[in-house]
Design a protein around this motif. Structure first.
Motif, mmCIF file in Angstrom:
data_model
loop_
_atom_site.group_PDB
_atom_site.id
_atom_site.type_symbol
_atom_site.label_atom_id
_atom_site.label_comp_id
_atom_site.label_asym_id
_atom_site.label_seq_id
_atom_site.Cartn_x
_atom_site.Cartn_y
_atom_site.Cartn_z
ATOM 1 N N THR A 119 28.836 49.987 89.786
ATOM 2 C CA THR A 119 30.016 49.227 89.080
ATOM 3 C C THR A 119 29.259 47.905 89.108
ATOM 4 O O THR A 119 28.818 47.322 89.910
ATOM 5 N N VAL A 120 29.544 47.235 87.919
ATOM 6 C CA VAL A 120 29.101 46.134 87.544
ATOM 7 C C VAL A 120 30.211 45.352 86.864
ATOM 8 O O VAL A 120 30.911 45.866 86.374
ATOM 9 N N ILE A 121 30.436 43.898 87.369
ATOM 10 C CA ILE A 121 31.718 43.127 86.776
ATOM 11 C C ILE A 121 31.304 43.175 85.214
ATOM 12 O O ILE A 121 30.331 42.678 84.759
ATOM 13 N N ARG A 122 32.352 43.557 84.487
ATOM 14 C CA ARG A 122 32.233 43.589 83.153
ATOM 15 C C ARG A 122 31.761 42.544 82.443
ATOM 16 O O ARG A 122 31.352 42.472 81.222
ATOM 17 N N GLN A 123 32.369 41.427 82.978
ATOM 18 C CA GLN A 123 31.926 40.029 82.181
ATOM 19 C C GLN A 123 30.645 39.608 82.514
ATOM 20 O O GLN A 123 30.212 38.687 81.854
ATOM 21 N N ARG A 124 29.403 40.353 83.255
ATOM 22 C CA ARG A 124 28.198 40.008 83.393
ATOM 23 C C ARG A 124 27.364 40.554 82.353
ATOM 24 O O ARG A 124 26.612 41.674 82.805
ATOM 25 N N ASP A 125 27.480 40.203 81.051
ATOM 26 C CA ASP A 125 26.631 40.741 79.933
ATOM 27 C C ASP A 125 25.236 40.732 79.992
ATOM 28 O O ASP A 125 24.652 41.825 79.959
ATOM 29 N N GLU A 126 24.609 39.893 80.736
ATOM 30 C CA GLU A 126 23.191 39.873 80.991
ATOM 31 C C GLU A 126 22.741 40.658 82.044
ATOM 32 O O GLU A 126 21.925 41.390 81.768
ATOM 33 N N LEU A 127 23.649 40.878 83.113
ATOM 34 C CA LEU A 127 23.245 41.946 84.056
ATOM 35 C C LEU A 127 23.350 43.010 83.495
ATOM 36 O O LEU A 127 22.756 44.190 83.678
ATOM 37 N N ILE A 128 24.478 43.416 82.707
ATOM 38 C CA ILE A 128 24.664 44.757 82.364
ATOM 39 C C ILE A 128 23.607 45.226 81.328
ATOM 40 O O ILE A 128 23.026 46.385 81.306
ATOM 41 N N ALA A 129 23.123 44.401 80.520
ATOM 42 C CA ALA A 129 22.080 44.444 79.536
ATOM 43 C C ALA A 129 20.679 44.781 80.241
ATOM 44 O O ALA A 129 19.665 45.645 79.965
ATOM 45 N N TYR A 130 20.397 44.194 81.616
ATOM 46 C CA TYR A 130 19.288 44.318 82.297
ATOM 47 C C TYR A 130 19.419 45.712 82.802
ATOM 48 O O TYR A 130 18.314 46.652 82.730
ATOM 49 N N TYR A 131 20.421 46.354 83.162
ATOM 50 C CA TYR A 131 20.447 47.528 83.484
ATOM 51 C C TYR A 131 20.385 48.720 82.571
ATOM 52 O O TYR A 131 19.740 49.756 82.529
ATOM 53 N N GLU A 132 20.992 48.492 81.139
ATOM 54 C CA GLU A 132 20.773 49.228 80.089
ATOM 55 C C GLU A 132 19.449 49.442 79.629
ATOM 56 O O GLU A 132 18.754 50.262 79.306
ATOM 57 N N ARG A 133 18.514 48.135 79.904
ATOM 58 C CA ARG A 133 17.239 48.304 79.693
ATOM 59 C C ARG A 133 16.381 49.318 80.597
ATOM 60 O O ARG A 133 15.101 49.754 80.375
ATOM 61 N N ARG A 134 16.949 49.487 81.613
ATOM 62 C CA ARG A 134 16.469 50.483 82.688
ATOM 63 C C ARG A 134 17.138 51.836 82.669
ATOM 64 O O ARG A 134 16.929 52.561 83.636
ATOM 65 N N GLY A 135 17.686 52.198 81.581
ATOM 66 C CA GLY A 135 18.186 53.554 81.239
ATOM 67 C C GLY A 135 19.728 53.877 81.805
ATOM 68 O O GLY A 135 20.193 54.813 81.700
ATOM 69 N N TYR A 136 20.298 52.819 82.135
ATOM 70 C CA TYR A 136 21.700 52.846 82.601
ATOM 71 C C TYR A 136 22.745 52.691 81.462
ATOM 72 O O TYR A 136 22.322 52.118 80.373
ATOM 73 N N GLU A 156 37.112 42.644 86.138
ATOM 74 C CA GLU A 156 37.059 44.217 86.524
ATOM 75 C C GLU A 156 35.695 44.639 86.565
ATOM 76 O O GLU A 156 34.864 44.209 86.053
ATOM 77 N N PHE A 157 35.696 45.800 87.105
ATOM 78 C CA PHE A 157 34.363 46.426 87.032
ATOM 79 C C PHE A 157 33.923 47.704 86.290
ATOM 80 O O PHE A 157 35.180 48.423 85.726
ATOM 81 N N GLU A 158 32.734 47.819 85.653
ATOM 82 C CA GLU A 158 32.718 49.163 84.719
ATOM 83 C C GLU A 158 31.530 49.871 85.344
ATOM 84 O O GLU A 158 30.791 49.508 86.106
ATOM 85 N N LEU A 159 31.789 51.314 85.288
ATOM 86 C CA LEU A 159 30.724 52.000 85.753
ATOM 87 C C LEU A 159 29.779 52.293 84.892
ATOM 88 O O LEU A 159 29.916 52.624 83.723
ATOM 89 N N LEU A 160 28.541 52.337 85.310
ATOM 90 C CA LEU A 160 27.068 52.527 84.626
ATOM 91 C C LEU A 160 26.626 53.603 85.315
ATOM 92 O O LEU A 160 26.639 53.848 86.603
ATOM 93 N N THR A 161 26.150 54.583 84.620
ATOM 94 C CA THR A 161 25.468 55.865 85.196
ATOM 95 C C THR A 161 24.236 56.175 84.710
ATOM 96 O O THR A 161 23.728 55.479 83.506
ATOM 97 N N LYS A 162 23.002 56.764 85.323
ATOM 98 C CA LYS A 162 21.803 57.095 84.722
ATOM 99 C C LYS A 162 21.188 58.234 85.424
ATOM 100 O O LYS A 162 21.529 58.653 86.488
ATOM 101 N N ALA A 163 20.954 59.236 84.496
ATOM 102 C CA ALA A 163 20.364 60.424 85.016
ATOM 103 C C ALA A 163 18.891 60.065 85.841
ATOM 104 O O ALA A 163 18.268 59.540 84.947
#
Length: 179
Positions: free
Chosen positions: A126-143, A168-175
């Motif tokens: 889970t990542v604080i949804r307001q952390r756009d740069e951090l979420i983008a980092y995880y998306e680049r790694r397949g989340y 609030e937190f958003e759930l990110l997942t990766k196989a």
């Protein structure tokens, strides 16, 4: 960054003071602004404490993975076995070392460790949804963003003192199954 420079191991109770210092330095206060993972604009107060880290170290369903270089603690993350998946959290890299690839290596080692230790095929975080740069980092790694939100624990200062009222937190997942 070469992984031959790094040693990975499970944390022990002797590592607790250093782990608290590392996590705090990466997320809170002015010192955290050296790196890009700071939450100082969103939260004041603590990110963790010795009791919280000790609970993770002592939990048989958890592993606090640390990375060292020349015997110096430089990164960590918490892995928790949750049935068919592992939960990833408490990810911290020394602020002065951020941006050089260490986080990517640590995340890959966490995924490998979760597969090898528990046989899980998916990682959740889970990542604080307001952390756009951090979420983008995880998306680049397949989340993947799931759109599933959970509330920030307002009023529980163990998680920090919010500087705004919409966290609030958003759930990110990766196989992470072996290819």
């Amino acid at each position: 960054m070469s992984t031959t420079e790094l040693t990975f191991r499970a944390a022990t109770k002797d590592d607790i003071p250093g782990l608290v210092e590392l996590v705090e330095s990466a997320y809170r206060g002015e010192a955290s602004r050296v790196g890009w993972t700071t939450e100082a604009d969103l939260l004041d107060g603590q990110r963790t404490d010795p009791e919280g880290v000790a609970a993770v170290v002592g939990d048989p369903n958890s592993l606090l993975l640390i990375a060292e270089r020349d015997g110096v603690l430089i990164a960590c993350c918490h892995l928790e076995h949750r049935g068919d998946h592992a939960y990833f959290g408490m990810f911290a890299v020394r602020p002065a070392l951020q941006g050089g690839g260490l986080g990517k290596v640590m995340l890959a080692e966490a995924e490998r460790t979760a597969r090898a230790t528990w046989g899980v095929r998916e990682m959740h975080m889970t990542v604080i949804r307001q952390r756009d740069e951090l979420i983008a980092y995880y998306e680049r790694r397949g989340y993947t963003r799931t759109g599933k939100m959970s509330p920030f624990p307002y009023g529980d200062e163990r998680f920090g003192v919010p500087r705004r009222d919409d966290l609030e937190f958003e759930l990110l997942t990766k196989a992470i199954a072996a290819a």
